[in-house]
Design a protein around this motif. Sequence first.
Motif, PDB file in Angstrom:
ATOM      1  N   ASP A  35      44.127  37.802  44.599  1.00 37.54           N
ATOM      2  CA  ASP A  35      43.306  37.782  43.411  1.00 37.54           C
ATOM      3  C   ASP A  35      44.160  37.584  42.200  1.00 37.54           C
ATOM      4  O   ASP A  35      43.562  37.679  41.145  1.00 37.54           O
ATOM      5  N   VAL A  36      45.426  37.756  42.090  1.00 36.47           N
ATOM      6  CA  VAL A  36      46.101  37.712  40.894  1.00 36.47           C
ATOM      7  C   VAL A  36      46.320  36.236  40.575  1.00 36.47           C
ATOM      8  O   VAL A  36      46.632  35.383  41.472  1.00 36.47           O
ATOM      9  N   HIS A  37      46.420  35.772  39.386  1.00 29.86           N
ATOM     10  CA  HIS A  37      46.258  34.435  38.845  1.00 29.86           C
ATOM     11  C   HIS A  37      47.807  34.124  38.588  1.00 29.86           C
ATOM     12  O   HIS A  37      48.479  33.385  37.653  1.00 29.86           O
ATOM     13  N   ASP A  38      48.814  34.412  39.658  1.00 29.55           N
ATOM     14  CA  ASP A  38      50.040  33.848  39.721  1.00 29.55           C
ATOM     15  C   ASP A  38      50.434  33.273  41.156  1.00 29.55           C
ATOM     16  O   ASP A  38      50.584  34.032  42.207  1.00 29.55           O
ATOM     17  N   ASN A  82      52.979  40.765  36.792  1.00 26.77           N
ATOM     18  CA  ASN A  82      51.717  40.872  36.814  1.00 26.77           C
ATOM     19  C   ASN A  82      51.066  42.101  36.556  1.00 26.77           C
ATOM     20  O   ASN A  82      50.154  42.567  37.164  1.00 26.77           O
ATOM     21  N   GLY A  84      49.990  44.123  34.173  1.00 23.06           N
ATOM     22  CA  GLY A  84      48.710  44.214  33.494  1.00 23.06           C
ATOM     23  C   GLY A  84      47.630  43.711  34.207  1.00 23.06           C
ATOM     24  O   GLY A  84      46.443  44.553  34.407  1.00 23.06           O
ATOM     25  N   GLU A  85      47.360  42.755  34.949  1.00 22.27           N
ATOM     26  CA  GLU A  85      46.483  42.139  35.920  1.00 22.27           C
ATOM     27  C   GLU A  85      46.035  43.241  36.920  1.00 22.27           C
ATOM     28  O   GLU A  85      44.970  43.647  37.303  1.00 22.27           O
ATOM     29  N   LEU A  86      47.082  43.558  37.553  1.00 21.70           N
ATOM     30  CA  LEU A  86      46.963  44.552  38.754  1.00 21.70           C
ATOM     31  C   LEU A  86      46.404  45.841  38.087  1.00 21.70           C
ATOM     32  O   LEU A  86      45.578  46.521  38.742  1.00 21.70           O
ATOM     33  N   ARG A  87      46.830  46.424  37.212  1.00 24.43           N
ATOM     34  CA  ARG A  87      46.255  47.766  36.445  1.00 24.43           C
ATOM     35  C   ARG A  87      44.940  47.357  36.289  1.00 24.43           C
ATOM     36  O   ARG A  87      44.255  48.580  36.462  1.00 24.43           O
ATOM     37  N   ARG A  88      44.641  46.203  35.532  1.00 25.79           N
ATOM     38  CA  ARG A  88      42.979  46.058  35.397  1.00 25.79           C
ATOM     39  C   ARG A  88      42.146  46.100  36.638  1.00 25.79           C
ATOM     40  O   ARG A  88      41.198  46.617  36.713  1.00 25.79           O
ATOM     41  N   ALA A  89      42.642  45.653  37.783  1.00 26.05           N
ATOM     42  CA  ALA A  89      42.119  45.695  39.063  1.00 26.05           C
ATOM     43  C   ALA A  89      42.061  46.862  39.620  1.00 26.05           C
ATOM     44  O   ALA A  89      40.968  47.390  40.052  1.00 26.05           O
ATOM     45  N   LYS A  92      39.411  48.845  37.519  1.00 29.49           N
ATOM     46  CA  LYS A  92      37.863  48.476  37.764  1.00 29.49           C
ATOM     47  C   LYS A  92      37.362  49.196  38.919  1.00 29.49           C
ATOM     48  O   LYS A  92      36.118  49.456  38.857  1.00 29.49           O
TER      49      LYS A  92
END
Length: 131
Positions: A35-38, A82, A84-89, A92
């Motif tokens: 799910d990460v955009h990397d 990544n 920041g993106e993992l932290r947002r996930a 959520k």
Amino acid sequence: MAKNSHFSGAGPSQRQLRVGELIRRTLADVLNRGDVHDPDLNRMSITVSEVRTSPDLKIATVYVLPLGGDNREAAIAALKTNKGELRRAVSKNMALKYAPDLRFVIDETFDRMDDTRRLFESDTVKRDLED
């Protein structure tokens, strides 16, 4: 007697354990699904073995190991990139006041188990155990 004196020297609280396990499952699912955009991170197979949280739940230390134990530095670098993106996930999927700061470290448990196994197989230790 101080209010929190029973926590001094004790292990993590039940809340810390619950939150750590929820973070572990969430990160494992996110990484497993890609799910990460990397694309670099999505190409890696990373096991999230444990998450330990600070008593205030603001810091989560995430113990990870790439498949086969290879490319450890690259895996940590990709996770940090990544974060920041993992932290947002994580935030959520959780009902916490603050999303914890994620700190990624390599899980050395398997290396220590291998070292211990080799130690027990050494002739010196076998001889000492027989005595």
